[in-house]
Design a protein around this motif. Structure first.
Motif, mmCIF file in Angstrom:
data_model
loop_
_atom_site.group_PDB
_atom_site.id
_atom_site.type_symbol
_atom_site.label_atom_id
_atom_site.label_comp_id
_atom_site.label_asym_id
_atom_site.label_seq_id
_atom_site.Cartn_x
_atom_site.Cartn_y
_atom_site.Cartn_z
ATOM 1 N N UNK A 304 57.001 -22.766 -31.339
ATOM 2 C CA UNK A 304 58.012 -23.445 -30.522
ATOM 3 C C UNK A 304 57.461 -24.156 -29.308
ATOM 4 N N UNK A 305 56.140 -24.395 -29.290
ATOM 5 C CA UNK A 305 55.517 -25.062 -28.142
ATOM 6 C C UNK A 305 54.790 -26.309 -28.622
ATOM 7 N N UNK A 306 55.122 -27.450 -28.044
ATOM 8 C CA UNK A 306 54.515 -28.719 -28.450
ATOM 9 C C UNK A 306 53.407 -29.101 -27.480
ATOM 10 N N UNK A 314 38.418 -33.638 -30.840
ATOM 11 C CA UNK A 314 38.668 -32.218 -31.110
ATOM 12 C C UNK A 314 39.222 -31.527 -29.858
ATOM 13 N N UNK A 315 40.225 -32.175 -29.276
ATOM 14 C CA UNK A 315 40.749 -31.771 -27.960
ATOM 15 C C UNK A 315 42.265 -31.683 -27.994
ATOM 16 N N UNK A 316 42.805 -30.700 -27.294
ATOM 17 C CA UNK A 316 44.246 -30.632 -27.051
ATOM 18 C C UNK A 316 44.509 -30.970 -25.592
ATOM 19 N N UNK A 317 45.762 -31.362 -25.293
ATOM 20 C CA UNK A 317 46.117 -31.550 -23.884
ATOM 21 C C UNK A 317 47.532 -31.047 -23.627
ATOM 22 N N UNK A 318 47.761 -30.701 -22.382
ATOM 23 C CA UNK A 318 49.049 -30.155 -21.958
ATOM 24 C C UNK A 318 49.554 -30.967 -20.774
ATOM 25 N N UNK A 319 50.808 -31.415 -20.863
ATOM 26 C CA UNK A 319 51.444 -32.137 -19.766
ATOM 27 C C UNK A 319 52.387 -31.200 -19.025
ATOM 28 N N UNK A 320 52.263 -31.116 -17.691
ATOM 29 C CA UNK A 320 53.141 -30.240 -16.920
ATOM 30 C C UNK A 320 54.411 -30.939 -16.449
ATOM 31 N N UNK A 321 54.586 -32.196 -16.858
ATOM 32 C CA UNK A 321 55.614 -33.048 -16.255
ATOM 33 C C UNK A 321 57.005 -32.437 -16.318
ATOM 34 N N UNK A 323 57.637 -29.133 -17.399
ATOM 35 C CA UNK A 323 57.583 -27.677 -17.503
ATOM 36 C C UNK A 323 58.125 -27.028 -16.234
ATOM 37 N N UNK A 324 58.751 -25.886 -16.390
ATOM 38 C CA UNK A 324 59.071 -25.037 -15.241
ATOM 39 C C UNK A 324 57.909 -24.066 -15.039
ATOM 40 N N UNK A 325 57.898 -23.344 -13.923
ATOM 41 C CA UNK A 325 56.860 -22.333 -13.702
ATOM 42 C C UNK A 325 56.883 -21.288 -14.809
ATOM 43 N N UNK A 326 58.096 -20.869 -15.196
ATOM 44 C CA UNK A 326 58.235 -19.864 -16.249
ATOM 45 C C UNK A 326 57.679 -20.375 -17.574
ATOM 46 N N UNK A 327 57.981 -21.630 -17.887
ATOM 47 C CA UNK A 327 57.496 -22.201 -19.147
ATOM 48 C C UNK A 327 55.978 -22.364 -19.133
ATOM 49 N N UNK A 328 55.419 -22.742 -17.979
ATOM 50 C CA UNK A 328 53.966 -22.868 -17.867
ATOM 51 C C UNK A 328 53.288 -21.529 -18.146
ATOM 52 N N UNK A 329 53.893 -20.446 -17.677
ATOM 53 C CA UNK A 329 53.373 -19.108 -17.921
ATOM 54 C C UNK A 329 53.413 -18.782 -19.419
ATOM 55 N N UNK A 330 54.512 -19.138 -20.071
ATOM 56 C CA UNK A 330 54.660 -18.902 -21.513
ATOM 57 C C UNK A 330 53.608 -19.692 -22.296
ATOM 58 N N UNK A 331 53.415 -20.958 -21.924
ATOM 59 C CA UNK A 331 52.430 -21.801 -22.602
ATOM 60 C C UNK A 331 51.033 -21.203 -22.447
ATOM 61 N N UNK A 332 50.678 -20.837 -21.216
ATOM 62 C CA UNK A 332 49.351 -20.281 -20.963
ATOM 63 C C UNK A 332 49.104 -18.986 -21.721
ATOM 64 N N UNK A 333 50.092 -18.092 -21.710
ATOM 65 C CA UNK A 333 49.947 -16.811 -22.408
ATOM 66 C C UNK A 333 49.863 -16.996 -23.921
ATOM 67 N N UNK A 334 50.704 -17.876 -24.452
ATOM 68 C CA UNK A 334 50.715 -18.118 -25.908
ATOM 69 C C UNK A 334 49.397 -18.741 -26.361
#
Length: 339
Positions: A304-306, A314-321, A323-334
């Protein structure tokens, strides 16, 4: 969307309004907020491109507008730099107009623009994106050359936020109309768009835009979308943008700290720009094992995380634009658990 934006949309949904009056009232307020002469709400940036093309071709003449997409007897050519051709310029052709190209993938020269402008030229569309900079004539030179020959310039800046200054920077440079998406960084309704610009062009947007009959009738904008986007613009303009950017950096760092040092990770890095040059940071993570980026993106999506991928690297990237703080925590942990 914020709860305030949603509440505004809910409130106006229960009220009968005059659509022309609403467009004018909210447009005037939005113009003042964004330091422009006028503003007009549309059903997304593509709807804005279509309406802007119609306005440029017909120059306020209701007879010519009523005939579109029949463009006989009116200027119907829009100049677009070859380096800027993209999927969204189909909205120009929907009006019945023709696109003529200048330049090539590597460069566009001033004499090519000046020489291509003729009595058939209705306007110039300029797609503002860092992806196209190398092969494009500068916007300043484009505006100067076009205005010397009495031709309007429309800037498609749909994704060019932040910085907030872009809401007025392009028009201060002389652009006649500038288009923004309401559903991206502005955090308004997904099906909303905004045209900012000179009053003479915005007045014709009001004359020919939905619910007026004609080709743009299909670009209907709801009162809920108008009120929602106005509120979203108001909220965006009142943000502490430096603090907001710092908050996005912190979210990235929290995620970065959770995944740095994992066996499969070659390196992580912060990039200070968005995909088309916006002023916000993204976190990139390069892997050692070939194919790991795509595999990681698929497994994260299943959870459930895009996340984005740069396959050739061979790289992934994450945009914080968004995200909430809670969601950023979920993304990092997952992501840390997966790796």
């Amino acid at each position: 969307m914020s709860s305030i934006t949603l509440r505004t949309m809910e409130e106006i949904a229960g009220a009968f309004v005059d659509m022309d009056e609403l467009q004018r009232s909210l447009g005037d307020r939005t113009a003042k907020l964004t330091r422009n002469e006028g503003a007009y709400f549309t059903n997304g940036a593509a709807g804005s491109v279509l309406l802007a093309a119609c306005v440029c071709m017909t120059k306020g003449n209701p007879y010519h507008y009523g005939k579109l997409p029949d463009t006989r007897d009116i200027p119907d050519e829009f100049i677009v730099m070859r380096a800027q051709r993209n999927a969204y310029d189909k909205a120009i052709e929907t009006s019945g107009a023709k696109i003529v190209e200048i330049g090539d993938a590597d460069e566009t020269l001033e004499f090519e623009l000046e020489g291509r402008i003729s009595e058939k030229t209705a306007g110039i569309f300029y797609f503002a994106s860092s992806l196209y900079q190398r092969g494009s004539l500068s916007l300043e030179k484009t505006i100067e050359t076009a205005h010397k020959k009495g031709v309007p310039v429309v800037v498609d800046a749909a994704a060019q936020l932040p910085p907030v200054e872009n809401l007025w920077r392009y028009t201060e440079m002389g652009a006649d109309m500038v288009i923004f998406s309401g559903g991206k960084t502005l955090c308004g309704p997904q099906d909303s768009g905004l045209i900012l610009g000179k009053s003479q062009y915005i007045e014709n947007c009001r004359r020919f835009g939905s619910p007026a009959h004609g080709i743009c009738r299909s670009c209907k904008t709801s009162r809920e979308a108008m009120a929602g986007l106005y509120t979203a613009v108001k909220l965006y303009c009142s943000l502490d943008h430096e603090a907001n950017k710092e908050m996005m950096y912190r979210r990235n760092i929290r995620i970065q700290n959770k995944i740095s040092g994992k066996d499969s990770v070659l390196q992580t890095r912060m990039v200070p720009k968005g995909p088309v040059g916006q002023d916000y940071p993204r976190l990139f993570c390069e892997f050692k094992e070939k194919g790991k980026a795509e595999e990681t993106a698929v497994k994260m999506r299943e959870a459930g995380i895009f996340i984005g991928t740069v396959p050739d690297e061979n790289t992934i990237y994450i945009s914080p634009l968004n995200l909430t703080d809670e969601e950023a925590e979920i993304v990092g942990n997952s992501l840390a658990e997966l790796l």
